[in-house]
Design a protein around this motif. Structure first.
Motif, PDB file in Angstrom:
ATOM      1  N   ASP A 155       0.828  -1.214   0.000  1.00 18.52           N
ATOM      2  CA  ASP A 155       0.000   0.000   0.000  1.00 18.52           C
ATOM      3  C   ASP A 155       0.860   1.261   0.000  1.00 18.52           C
ATOM      4  OD1 ASP A 155      -2.383  -1.406  -0.055  1.00 18.52           O
ATOM      5  OD2 ASP A 155      -2.758  -1.203   2.093  1.00 18.52           O
ATOM      6  N   ARG A 156       1.890   1.284   0.817  1.00 16.53           N
ATOM      7  CA  ARG A 156       2.767   2.464   0.890  1.00 16.53           C
ATOM      8  C   ARG A 156       3.489   2.707  -0.433  1.00 16.53           C
ATOM      9  NH1 ARG A 156       5.229   1.318   6.853  1.00 16.53           N
ATOM     10  NH2 ARG A 156       3.401   2.013   8.015  1.00 16.53           N
TER      11      ARG A 156
ATOM     12  N   VAL B 251      -2.688  -2.646  -6.215  1.00 15.22           N
ATOM     13  CA  VAL B 251      -2.143  -3.684  -5.338  1.00 15.22           C
ATOM     14  C   VAL B 251      -3.003  -4.923  -5.544  1.00 15.22           C
ATOM     15  CG1 VAL B 251      -1.704  -4.391  -2.951  1.00 15.22           C
ATOM     16  CG2 VAL B 251      -1.328  -2.000  -3.649  1.00 15.22           C
ATOM     17  N   TYR B 252      -2.356  -6.037  -5.869  1.00 12.94           N
ATOM     18  CA  TYR B 252      -3.047  -7.297  -6.130  1.00 12.94           C
ATOM     19  C   TYR B 252      -2.669  -8.343  -5.091  1.00 12.94           C
ATOM     20  CZ  TYR B 252      -3.879  -5.354 -10.767  1.00 12.94           C
ATOM     21  OH  TYR B 252      -4.265  -4.545 -11.799  1.00 12.94           O
ATOM     22  N   ASN B 253      -3.648  -9.148  -4.704  1.00 14.11           N
ATOM     23  CA  ASN B 253      -3.389 -10.339  -3.901  1.00 14.11           C
ATOM     24  C   ASN B 253      -2.921 -11.396  -4.896  1.00 14.11           C
ATOM     25  OD1 ASN B 253      -3.862 -12.992  -2.781  1.00 14.11           O
ATOM     26  ND2 ASN B 253      -5.040 -12.001  -1.162  1.00 14.11           N
TER      27      ASN B 253
ATOM     28  N   ALA C 224      -5.476 -13.156  -7.261  1.00 15.00           N
ATOM     29  CA  ALA C 224      -5.420 -12.254  -8.416  1.00 15.00           C
ATOM     30  C   ALA C 224      -6.394 -11.080  -8.292  1.00 15.00           C
ATOM     31  CB  ALA C 224      -5.632 -12.995  -9.728  1.00 15.00           C
ATOM     32  N   GLU C 225      -6.930 -10.864  -7.109  1.00 16.18           N
ATOM     33  CA  GLU C 225      -7.866  -9.762  -6.854  1.00 16.18           C
ATOM     34  C   GLU C 225      -7.104  -8.457  -6.656  1.00 16.18           C
ATOM     35  OE1 GLU C 225     -11.073  -8.451  -3.422  1.00 16.18           O
ATOM     36  OE2 GLU C 225      -9.681 -10.065  -3.027  1.00 16.18           O
ATOM     37  N   CYS C 226      -7.613  -7.389  -7.267  1.00 10.39           N
ATOM     38  CA  CYS C 226      -7.087  -6.058  -7.005  1.00 10.39           C
ATOM     39  C   CYS C 226      -7.702  -5.598  -5.685  1.00 10.39           C
ATOM     40  CB  CYS C 226      -7.449  -5.092  -8.127  1.00 10.39           C
ATOM     41  SG  CYS C 226      -6.837  -3.426  -7.833  1.00 10.39           S
ATOM     42  N   VAL C 227      -6.871  -5.368  -4.676  1.00 12.00           N
ATOM     43  CA  VAL C 227      -7.390  -5.008  -3.356  1.00 12.00           C
ATOM     44  C   VAL C 227      -7.511  -3.504  -3.173  1.00 12.00           C
ATOM     45  CG1 VAL C 227      -6.703  -7.145  -2.235  1.00 12.00           C
ATOM     46  CG2 VAL C 227      -5.105  -5.243  -2.297  1.00 12.00           C
ATOM     47  N   ILE C 228      -6.734  -2.724  -3.922  1.00 12.91           N
ATOM     48  CA  ILE C 228      -6.863  -1.260  -3.904  1.00 12.91           C
ATOM     49  C   ILE C 228      -6.125  -0.708  -5.109  1.00 12.91           C
ATOM     50  CG2 ILE C 228      -4.827  -0.782  -2.477  1.00 12.91           C
ATOM     51  CD1 ILE C 228      -6.654   1.384  -1.067  1.00 12.91           C
ATOM     52  N   ASP C 229      -6.604   0.430  -5.599  1.00 11.33           N
ATOM     53  CA  ASP C 229      -5.855   1.123  -6.651  1.00 11.33           C
ATOM     54  C   ASP C 229      -5.879   2.606  -6.368  1.00 11.33           C
ATOM     55  OD1 ASP C 229      -8.413   1.811  -7.453  1.00 11.33           O
ATOM     56  OD2 ASP C 229      -8.288   0.849  -9.390  1.00 11.33           O
ATOM     57  N   TYR C 230      -4.893   3.290  -6.927  1.00 10.49           N
ATOM     58  CA  TYR C 230      -4.735   4.717  -6.734  1.00 10.49           C
ATOM     59  C   TYR C 230      -4.525   5.382  -8.087  1.00 10.49           C
ATOM     60  CZ  TYR C 230      -3.671   3.439  -1.890  1.00 10.49           C
ATOM     61  OH  TYR C 230      -3.721   2.934  -0.620  1.00 10.49           O
ATOM     62  N   PRO C 231      -5.252   6.463  -8.352  1.00 10.88           N
ATOM     63  CA  PRO C 231      -4.990   7.232  -9.561  1.00 10.88           C
ATOM     64  C   PRO C 231      -3.768   8.125  -9.327  1.00 10.88           C
ATOM     65  CG  PRO C 231      -6.761   8.246  -8.345  1.00 10.88           C
ATOM     66  CD  PRO C 231      -6.400   6.978  -7.612  1.00 10.88           C
ATOM     67  N   PRO C 232      -3.227   8.737 -10.351  1.00  8.75           N
ATOM     68  CA  PRO C 232      -2.119   9.666 -10.145  1.00  8.75           C
ATOM     69  C   PRO C 232      -2.496  10.747  -9.135  1.00  8.75           C
ATOM     70  CG  PRO C 232      -2.436   9.242 -12.474  1.00  8.75           C
ATOM     71  CD  PRO C 232      -3.580   8.602 -11.761  1.00  8.75           C
TER      72      PRO C 232
END
Length: 72
Positions: A38-39, A53-55, A59-67
């Motif tokens: 995450d960091r 960030v994927y497990n 294969a699950e995306c657990v979080i995403d961040y835009p620019p």
């Protein structure tokens, strides 16, 4: 201790769309614990990349961040 099962991916395109999907990711780091993943994803987002960030087990995306680091 958290398992090292998370992968962080940084790209120059929105990973939720097809636009630019043929491009190679800018950064990929595997086998991270969740907090480190995450960091790192937040840092890369602050540097101007789309990050996810994927497990690696599911294969699950657990979080995403835009620019710019805004969590979605």
């Amino acid at each position: 201790m958290d398992e090292r099962i998370y992968q962080v991916v940084a790209t120059v395109h929105d990973p939720r769309t097809d636009a630019g999907m043929q491009e190679t990711p800018i950064h990929v780091i595997e086998k991270q614990v969740r907090i480190q993943a995450d960091r790192l994803a937040q840092k890369w987002a602050n540097d101007g990349y789309w990050t996810s960030v994927y497990n690696q087990k599911t294969a699950e995306c657990v979080i995403d961040y835009p620019p710019k680091g805004e969590s979605r």
